[in-house]
Write a protein that holds these residues in place. Structure first.
Motif, PDB file in Angstrom:
ATOM      1  N   GLN B  94       0.823  -1.224   0.000  1.00 31.81           N
ATOM      2  CA  GLN B  94       0.000   0.000   0.000  1.00 31.81           C
ATOM      3  C   GLN B  94       0.849   1.263   0.000  1.00 31.81           C
ATOM      4  O   GLN B  94       0.469   2.278  -0.586  1.00 31.81           O
ATOM      5  N   GLU B  95       1.997   1.180   0.662  1.00 26.92           N
ATOM      6  CA  GLU B  95       2.885   2.348   0.689  1.00 26.92           C
ATOM      7  C   GLU B  95       3.389   2.638  -0.732  1.00 26.92           C
ATOM      8  O   GLU B  95       3.465   3.789  -1.156  1.00 26.92           O
ATOM      9  N   ALA B  97       1.742   1.802  -3.429  1.00 26.24           N
ATOM     10  CA  ALA B  97       0.574   2.303  -4.160  1.00 26.24           C
ATOM     11  C   ALA B  97       0.412   3.807  -3.940  1.00 26.24           C
ATOM     12  O   ALA B  97       0.120   4.560  -4.879  1.00 26.24           O
ATOM     13  N   GLU B  98       0.617   4.260  -2.690  1.00 25.10           N
ATOM     14  CA  GLU B  98       0.524   5.703  -2.391  1.00 25.10           C
ATOM     15  C   GLU B  98       1.530   6.484  -3.240  1.00 25.10           C
ATOM     16  O   GLU B  98       1.210   7.547  -3.786  1.00 25.10           O
ATOM     17  N   GLN B  99       2.741   5.948  -3.347  1.00 22.10           N
ATOM     18  CA  GLN B  99       3.752   6.624  -4.167  1.00 22.10           C
ATOM     19  C   GLN B  99       3.322   6.687  -5.630  1.00 22.10           C
ATOM     20  O   GLN B  99       3.546   7.691  -6.310  1.00 22.10           O
ATOM     21  N   ILE B 101       0.302   6.777  -6.743  1.00 19.04           N
ATOM     22  CA  ILE B 101      -0.749   7.796  -6.858  1.00 19.04           C
ATOM     23  C   ILE B 101      -0.123   9.174  -7.018  1.00 19.04           C
ATOM     24  O   ILE B 101      -0.556   9.985  -7.841  1.00 19.04           O
ATOM     25  N   LYS B 102       0.938   9.429  -6.251  1.00 19.18           N
ATOM     26  CA  LYS B 102       1.631  10.725  -6.362  1.00 19.18           C
ATOM     27  C   LYS B 102       2.224  10.910  -7.751  1.00 19.18           C
ATOM     28  O   LYS B 102       2.217  11.996  -8.306  1.00 19.18           O
ATOM     29  N   SER B 106      -4.349  10.855  -8.702  1.00 17.54           N
ATOM     30  CA  SER B 106      -5.380  10.075  -8.007  1.00 17.54           C
ATOM     31  C   SER B 106      -6.596   9.811  -8.889  1.00 17.54           C
ATOM     32  O   SER B 106      -7.520   9.115  -8.486  1.00 17.54           O
ATOM     33  N   LEU B 111      -6.466   3.595  -4.733  1.00 20.24           N
ATOM     34  CA  LEU B 111      -6.151   2.543  -3.772  1.00 20.24           C
ATOM     35  C   LEU B 111      -7.375   2.319  -2.903  1.00 20.24           C
ATOM     36  O   LEU B 111      -7.841   3.239  -2.224  1.00 20.24           O
ATOM     37  N   ARG B 112      -7.925   1.132  -2.966  1.00 20.32           N
ATOM     38  CA  ARG B 112      -9.118   0.802  -2.170  1.00 20.32           C
ATOM     39  C   ARG B 112      -8.828  -0.466  -1.377  1.00 20.32           C
ATOM     40  O   ARG B 112      -9.242  -1.554  -1.745  1.00 20.32           O
TER      41      ARG B 112
END
Lengths: 93, 282
Positions: B94-95, B97-99, B101-102, B106, B111-112
């Motif tokens: 998930q971490e 995935a966050e990157q 998104i950046k 978005s 990310l769900r």
């Protein structure tokens, strides 16, 4: 009707037809002389032929299953490219 | 350049929107309106593809598959979104995935996550709730399914107006990489048995690289109860029962580059059980 029922239904139908023609339990004499003898081993013949057919099909498809070496190589190259590009965009693994 | 709607009757979704009188419009396509001039309609906003990526411990693979997906969609020009459904991976998926998104925005990457491992079927249901596309693409996140085939899926879908397009390893140029003879034999044998027992009218039932109309997938998810390989088979069998049309695209399946691939005795037993269950109940 489920596939199982359909399968049992056709097997039963075939079985009855075969029994009447080949074994003639009711003594109806539906076919002239050599035919009942010829028909008697028919189910065994069909079973063996289907087995051979299955083996041939699976064997042929096994032998012709593509190995996709080029696709694997291409993927490796793209992974390298992706890693470089993602690192440039600031991804930290 | 009117795309002539063919007169052949194929089983179609009853749920299809009532626009079927007109051919579906795509970006930049010209449409000849009956008895009059050409009218160019930009219909880019009408078709969007949502890719569902269920993940569990795919920290290594996730950025790579996303990168390949984005590149494939940017080259083909279709509108898309990628929905990552992570089942609480302990490895930091998930971490990553966050990157992503950046990096990609978005609107493109969503990310769900879910709290724990809950299975594939529910992952699709969960992902679909958040999907805004009219078509859903499901694929594995472990790089065994290559996004380069997606434009081909879309082309075939349009060509035959199919409800489902399924990737197949068993036809045309399709194939596998990284399988030994034993695994190939099991795969071919299982596939033959499936074809004989279920006569599904599709050559690859256990694959999971597919494109669905969103409403078709929703309907199928309500009907399907199996797990694992059997789940993928059941989707196709139920789709046939409901009269949906299925197209096929040959794909090359490159077995996991990172991480473990799984096919044990248990898998084979549960596959056979599932196959017989489907044979007896559908």
């Amino acid at each position: 009707m489920t596939k199982l029922l359909r399968c049992l239904w056709s097997l039963g139908l075939f079985g009855v037809a075969w029994a009447v023609l080949a074994l003639d339990p009711l003594d109806l004499r539906p076919l002239p002389a050599p035919w009942p003898q010829v028909l008697r081993p028919l189910p065994a013949y069909l079973l063996v032929s289907f087995g051979c057919f299955s083996l041939a099909v699976v064997g042929f498809r096994l032998g012709t299953f593509n190995d996709c070496e080029a696709a694997a190589q291409e993927l490796q190259d793209q992974i390298r490219e992706a890693k470089q590009d993602l690192a440039r965009r600031g991804l930290r693994l | 350049m009117a795309s002539s709607p063919s007169k052949t009757v194929r089983p179609r979704s009853a749920l299809q929107p009532p626009v079927s009188r007109k051919p579906r419009l795509f970006r930049g396509q010209c449409v000849c309106v009956r008895g009059s001039a050409f009218v160019a309609i930009m219909a880019a906003s009408r078709v969007k593809y949502s890719v569902l990526l269920p993940t569990y411990n795919e920290r290594q693979n996730l950025p790579l598959i996303v990168w390949l997906l984005v590149r494939s969609f940017e080259q083909s020009g279709y509108e898309f979104e990628i929905i990552i459904i992570d089942d609480g991976s302990p490895d930091g998926t998930q971490e990553i995935a966050e990157q992503l998104i950046k990096i990609y925005g978005s609107d493109k990457i969503l990310l769900r996550p879910r709290a724990k491992k809950l299975g594939l079927g529910t992952a699709y249901i969960h992902g679909m709730k958040h999907a805004t596309g009219n078509f859903i693409i499901i694929m594995d996140a472990d790089l065994s399914h290559h996004p380069k085939f997606i434009p081909e899926f879309i082309r075939i879908q349009k060509e035959g107006n199919f409800d489902i397009v399924s990737g197949t390893r068993y036809k045309g140029n399709g194939g596998v990489h990284g399988w030994d003879l034993k695994r190939k034999l099991i795969s071919r044998g299982a596939n033959f048995l499936t074809q004989v027992l279920l006569q599904p009218g599709a050559s690859d039932l256990t694959g999971s690289f597919r494109l669905y109309r969103k409403e078709v997938l929703q309907k199928l998810m309500e009907k399907c109860v199996s797990k694992g390989y059997v789940f993928q088979m059941e989707m196709i069998v139920r789709a046939r029962q409901l009269g949906y049309s299925i197209g096929e695209v040959p794909i090359s399946f490159v077995d996991r580059v990172y991480g473990e691939s799984k096919l044990g005795g248990n898998e084979i037993v549960s596959f056979l059980k599932g196959l017989l269950t489907l044979f007896a109940t559908t």
